[in-house]
Design a protein around this motif. Sequence first.
Motif, PDB file in Angstrom:
ATOM      1  N   VAL B  90      -7.533  60.855   3.127  1.00 36.51           N
ATOM      2  CA  VAL B  90      -6.370  60.582   2.571  1.00 36.51           C
ATOM      3  C   VAL B  90      -6.469  59.283   1.839  1.00 36.51           C
ATOM      4  N   ALA B  91      -6.394  59.005   0.830  1.00 40.11           N
ATOM      5  CA  ALA B  91      -6.369  57.600   0.093  1.00 40.11           C
ATOM      6  C   ALA B  91      -5.298  57.473  -0.967  1.00 40.11           C
ATOM      7  N   THR B  92      -5.382  56.703  -1.985  1.00 34.03           N
ATOM      8  CA  THR B  92      -4.147  56.173  -2.889  1.00 34.03           C
ATOM      9  C   THR B  92      -4.711  56.022  -4.085  1.00 34.03           C
ATOM     10  N   LEU B 140      -9.587  60.290   8.428  1.00 28.89           N
ATOM     11  CA  LEU B 140      -9.425  58.726   7.866  1.00 28.89           C
ATOM     12  C   LEU B 140      -8.357  58.472   6.861  1.00 28.89           C
ATOM     13  N   VAL B 141      -7.607  57.566   7.016  1.00 32.89           N
ATOM     14  CA  VAL B 141      -6.684  57.245   5.971  1.00 32.89           C
ATOM     15  C   VAL B 141      -6.872  55.811   5.351  1.00 32.89           C
ATOM     16  N   GLY B 170      -4.651  61.683  15.035  1.00 32.38           N
ATOM     17  CA  GLY B 170      -5.710  61.103  15.588  1.00 32.38           C
ATOM     18  C   GLY B 170      -6.534  60.416  14.425  1.00 32.38           C
ATOM     19  N   ALA B 171      -6.100  60.238  13.256  1.00 33.73           N
ATOM     20  CA  ALA B 171      -6.642  59.545  12.260  1.00 33.73           C
ATOM     21  C   ALA B 171      -6.806  57.859  12.304  1.00 33.73           C
ATOM     22  N   PRO B 172      -7.802  57.331  12.190  1.00 30.98           N
ATOM     23  CA  PRO B 172      -7.813  55.788  12.032  1.00 30.98           C
ATOM     24  C   PRO B 172      -7.125  55.467  10.659  1.00 30.98           C
ATOM     25  N   VAL B 173      -6.703  54.258  10.525  1.00 33.16           N
ATOM     26  CA  VAL B 173      -6.318  53.759   9.506  1.00 33.16           C
ATOM     27  C   VAL B 173      -7.238  52.559   8.932  1.00 33.16           C
ATOM     28  N   LEU B 174      -7.719  52.600   7.742  1.00 30.99           N
ATOM     29  CA  LEU B 174      -8.531  51.674   6.998  1.00 30.99           C
ATOM     30  C   LEU B 174      -7.679  50.694   6.151  1.00 30.99           C
ATOM     31  N   VAL B 196      -9.622  46.624   9.388  1.00 35.00           N
ATOM     32  CA  VAL B 196      -9.363  45.924   8.349  1.00 35.00           C
ATOM     33  C   VAL B 196     -10.540  45.297   7.617  1.00 35.00           C
ATOM     34  N   ALA B 197     -10.624  45.580   6.336  1.00 34.15           N
ATOM     35  CA  ALA B 197     -11.820  45.424   5.520  1.00 34.15           C
ATOM     36  C   ALA B 197     -11.537  43.748   4.622  1.00 34.15           C
TER      37      ALA B 197
END
Lengths: 79, 399
Positions: B90-92, B140-141, B170-174, B196-197
């Motif tokens: 999932v992205a935006t 992943l989000v 259970g999805a990590p957030v980036l 965090v990038a």
Amino acid sequence: MPRHRREPRVVASFDSTHEALACEAACKEAGVAGRIIPTPVSIRADCGLAWSMPPEARGDFERLAEGRFTCAGLYELEL
Amino acid sequence: MIYLNCAATSHQRPECVIDAVADALRTFGSCGRGAHESELAAARSIALARERVSALLGFGHPERLVFAANATEALNMAILGTVPDGGRVVATDWDHNSILRPLYRLRDERGVTLSFAAADRRGVLDIDALVNAIVPGTGLVCLTHASNLTGNVLSREELVRVVKAAHGVGAPVLLDCAQTAGARPICMDELGIDLVAFTGHKALMGPQGTGGLAVASGVDVHPVLRGGTGVLSFEEGQPAGYPEHLEAGTLNGHGIAGLSAAAAWIAEKGLDTIHAHDLALVRRFVAGARRAGATVYGDFPVTEEGLLAPGFDHAPVVSVNLPGWDSSEVADALGHDYDIAVRAGGHCAPRMHRALGTQDTGAVRFSFGCFTTEEDVGAALAALAELAAEGEGDDDATS
């Protein structure tokens, strides 16, 4: 008084920054008038650099380009 | 020269950053490749940099902050290293090509399904839709903390809500902090963000060629790059321990020394102070640009008096267009005639431009930093007003 005056220009677009800078270097070396500008949106809205020159420089520019750099297109604009 | 392209790079940096890089170039050996004092100096400098940058991110595990060449590399590491074949992400619409292109690659080459939360004409994300898209099976989000085009920023409440939904399946957030690291507190641990990038050369004011990824404890990122780490040389696989797990090859020790000095400078100045400085510039610029007749893109809620609402928050990025002007022509006029550096074009943000309806026009982006002054903003507004006046009645210019 506004500092910017629109005038007829011929603009060369490129597919890469490298080609645009190769054009700049070649034109400077050969004394062909012009300068780097952001690619006008009327040519392409997705960024990049272009070469803007007075119309009278077009002939020299086209002769110079052969074998030296590749431009994606040439456009006559008021800038 | 007035530099208002800080969303691209900081350009103006504290002198201590320049001194630190020069000193490192004169004295450093290679981190982890020997035990001579010159090698140790590089290793100690990098270890200190991990601590300093981690502190600015609100991250309590500096050993899990890995350095990379830039945010793009860090985002590639995170995306390619966490999403399984056939997975779901999932992205935006806020996301930059540094997220989008790795995702499109996964879609095209590894059968990954992508779901994007949409932004409206003000660039505001539909958080309900975003949360609803986070269903079981999401791997992943990806979030962008602040849009590099509008400067809209995700609020603390929005981040908490998305993290809760992601962790529920259970999805990590980036979180892509390219526009916010060094410009405001991030609170990574407190908010439960997994990855965090950051880039080192924008608001963090370090040298170009620096950036990295903070990986929360318990989250694993499969290493994309493999190679020498200076430890466990006889193992065939990449070491499991951080930071070497994700740091193959010699680090940019000289650049990281500059980043470390910048992080210390920022910590001394204070992230809240920097944030308040930036916000004041945004307020002034938005009000002035509107007075000049510019179309201002982004979420700028106003009071009945027409002032920006109390509690208004924003990254130091504002994009505009002027009637009768091609956006690239405005940028060129500002640069050539006024010596003001800004950026026109697509800003590597195609989905955001489409959401704003500026995909065919682009926009002129003004972005501010620690060294931007009220006078700089005033000069930019005066130039914009002159150009706007010149553009009046000249609608053919955009044809």
